[in-house]
Structure formats: structure tokens, C-alpha cells
Design a protein around this motif. Structure first.
Motif, PDB file in Angstrom:
ATOM      1  N   LYS A 164       0.814  -1.219   0.000  1.00  0.00           N
ATOM      2  CA  LYS A 164       0.000   0.000   0.000  1.00  0.00           C
ATOM      3  C   LYS A 164       0.848   1.270   0.000  1.00  0.00           C
ATOM      4  O   LYS A 164       0.330   2.358  -0.211  1.00  0.00           O
TER       5      LYS A 164
ATOM      6  N   ASP B 188       2.757   2.239  -5.711  1.00  0.00           N
ATOM      7  CA  ASP B 188       2.124   1.517  -6.827  1.00  0.00           C
ATOM      8  C   ASP B 188       3.180   0.657  -7.519  1.00  0.00           C
ATOM      9  O   ASP B 188       3.762   1.037  -8.542  1.00  0.00           O
TER      10      ASP B 188
ATOM     11  N   ASP C 155      -7.648  -3.645  -5.650  1.00  0.00           N
ATOM     12  CA  ASP C 155      -7.305  -3.035  -4.368  1.00  0.00           C
ATOM     13  C   ASP C 155      -7.545  -1.533  -4.433  1.00  0.00           C
ATOM     14  O   ASP C 155      -8.234  -0.977  -3.589  1.00  0.00           O
ATOM     15  N   ARG C 156      -7.004  -0.881  -5.478  1.00  0.00           N
ATOM     16  CA  ARG C 156      -7.159   0.557  -5.636  1.00  0.00           C
ATOM     17  C   ARG C 156      -6.726   0.954  -7.042  1.00  0.00           C
ATOM     18  O   ARG C 156      -6.050   0.197  -7.738  1.00  0.00           O
ATOM     19  N   PHE C 157      -7.131   2.159  -7.450  1.00  0.00           N
ATOM     20  CA  PHE C 157      -6.635   2.721  -8.697  1.00  0.00           C
ATOM     21  C   PHE C 157      -5.206   3.189  -8.483  1.00  0.00           C
ATOM     22  O   PHE C 157      -4.821   3.553  -7.376  1.00  0.00           O
TER      23      PHE C 157
ATOM     24  N   LYS D 264      -2.144   5.747  -8.520  1.00  0.00           N
ATOM     25  CA  LYS D 264      -2.100   7.172  -8.247  1.00  0.00           C
ATOM     26  C   LYS D 264      -1.978   7.924  -9.573  1.00  0.00           C
ATOM     27  O   LYS D 264      -1.187   7.558 -10.436  1.00  0.00           O
TER      28      LYS D 264
ATOM     29  N   TYR E 289     -15.874   6.635  -8.875  1.00  0.00           N
ATOM     30  CA  TYR E 289     -15.858   5.364  -8.142  1.00  0.00           C
ATOM     31  C   TYR E 289     -16.666   5.571  -6.863  1.00  0.00           C
ATOM     32  O   TYR E 289     -16.235   6.240  -5.942  1.00  0.00           O
TER      33      TYR E 289
ATOM     34  N   GLY F 105     -18.021   1.285  -4.222  1.00  0.00           N
ATOM     35  CA  GLY F 105     -17.329   0.101  -4.730  1.00  0.00           C
ATOM     36  C   GLY F 105     -17.657  -0.227  -6.173  1.00  0.00           C
ATOM     37  O   GLY F 105     -17.375  -1.331  -6.645  1.00  0.00           O
TER      38      GLY F 105
ATOM     39  N   TYR G 162      -4.932  -0.634 -12.391  1.00  0.00           N
ATOM     40  CA  TYR G 162      -5.260  -0.743 -10.977  1.00  0.00           C
ATOM     41  C   TYR G 162      -4.205  -1.590 -10.277  1.00  0.00           C
ATOM     42  O   TYR G 162      -3.406  -2.267 -10.917  1.00  0.00           O
TER      43      TYR G 162
ATOM     44  N   THR H 138      -4.897  -7.061  -5.398  1.00  0.00           N
ATOM     45  CA  THR H 138      -4.764  -7.553  -4.025  1.00  0.00           C
ATOM     46  C   THR H 138      -3.898  -8.815  -3.971  1.00  0.00           C
ATOM     47  O   THR H 138      -3.518  -9.254  -2.886  1.00  0.00           O
TER      48      THR H 138
END
Length: 197
Positions: free
Chosen positions: A18, A21, A47-49, A51, A85, A88, A106, A109
Motif C-alpha cells: 500500500k 504503486d 485493491d485501488r486505482f 495514483k 468510483y 465500490g 489498478y 490484491t
């Protein structure tokens, strides 16, 4: 001890994953429109986009504008194909045309891989390895273990932080090396081809 070590390993890798990236965790995903749907589920391992990542409309050959905050969804949005977004879900103000694609990067995970190279969210066997650099993981594991045992860990933590900074520095894309002098635009260049009017 083995259970403690496994839990600490998963915790350490999750924290380090985390913090940056990582190229090894970055995945390109494609959404294909049907002309009707405006809401899409993210990938199952999302998990996330990344940055400063963009939602790129392939058929328009340009990035789409992002909705800046939730209240903007209530406004009369003049720009077509804005996205956000929310809850979720990936939402668009206008349905993506039939067969057209939107792409984005993205972070997955799946921070570990097994001996066959298959991604996993957590390590469950001794042969599972992190997909991120191992040195900061090992050093992070050491200071966390010492902290858990109530031993002095500040120096170990500092060593782990330095290793993490170095790993992040090496993980970023490199700029091309340019040798020689800069191209001067005031000198005409010869062209030996044929120019057709």
C-alpha cells in the motif's frame, strides 16, 4: 511461532504494497460497453486505482474526466462520459457505446504468488513468495517481530525504511538516456524522400 511469522509476513507485505504503486502489482483492465450499462463492478482482485491514473476511452483516444466529488452526480453534467468510483462501483455519466472500450490501471490484491506463478492475496504455504521486492519485506518482518516481542526495534525499523525507499526508487520507470547535444530547431534538416503535393 510459524503462525505468528505467517501473520506478520502477510501484514508486512500488505503495508509495503500500500506504500507504493508497485509495477509487479499493476494490472491493465478493460471495460467493454454495451450501449446501456453505466455501472461496472471492479475486477475481483481490485485493491485501488493507481495514483494519478486515468480512465482511457479507447474509441475517443483520450482520457475521460473524473467526477471530482459525490455532489457532482446531482448536477447537470454537461461533459459526456465522466466517471467516478462510488460504493465500490465504477460509474459513468453516459453509457459506453456498444463494443467500445475503456481501459485503466489498478493495483491488485494478489500480493503473493505460488510456485506456479499464480497470484494469491495472502501467503498460505512456505513456498509462496511476495510479488514485491523481498528485501524490504524481510527487514520489515524483523522489526515487527522484535516489536511484538517487546525488544528494541528502532534501528531495525530505520533499516527497513531505507530499504523500502531504495526499492521504491528502483521500481519507478526510468527516463531515457539522451547522449550528445540537443537538436537545434533553427537548422534545416535534409529530407531525401519525395514529397507529394
Amino acid at each position: 511461532f510459524a503462525i505468528e511469522l505467517a501473520e506478520l509476513t502477510n501484514e508486512t507485505v500488505a503495508d509495503i504494497a500500500k506504500s507504493h504503486d508497485w509495477q509487479a502489482l499493476k494490472i491493465l483492465h478493460t471495460l467493454t460497453g454495451d450501449g446501456v450499462t453505466t455501472t461496472f463492478a471492479p475486477p475481483s482482485d481490485f485493491d485501488r486505482f493507481v495514483k494519478d491514473g486515468e480512465m482511457h476511452a479507447v474509441w475517443l483516444n483520450r482520457p475521460l474526466c473524473a467526477v471530482k466529488d459525490d455532489n457532482e452526480w446531482f448536477d447537470d453534467i454537461q461533459v459526456s462520459y465522466k466517471w467516478g468510483y462510488i460504493g465500490g462501483q465504477i460509474k459513468f455519466t453516459t453509457a459506453i457505446p456498444l463494443g467500445s472500450q475503456v481501459q485503466f490501471y489498478y493495483i491488485t490484491t494478489r500480493r503473493f504468488k505460488d510456485t506456479g506463478g499464480t497470484g494469491k492475496d495472502v501467503a498460505t504455504t512456505d513456498s509462496d513468495t511476495p510479488r514485491i521486492p523481498e528485501r524490504p519485506v524481510m527487514l520489515g518482518l524483523i522489526w515487527r517481530w522484535r516489536q511484538m516481542r517487546r525488544l528494541e526495534y528502532s534501528e531495525d525499523m530505520r533499516t527497513a525504511e531505507i530499504a523500502l525507499e531504495q526499492a521504491v526508487s528502483h521500481d519507478k520507470p526510468r527516463h531515457p538516456l539522451v547522449a550528445g547535444s540537443k537538436l537545434r530547431h533553427d537548422i534545416p534538416l535534409a529530407y531525401d524522400g519525395v514529397i507529394i503535393p
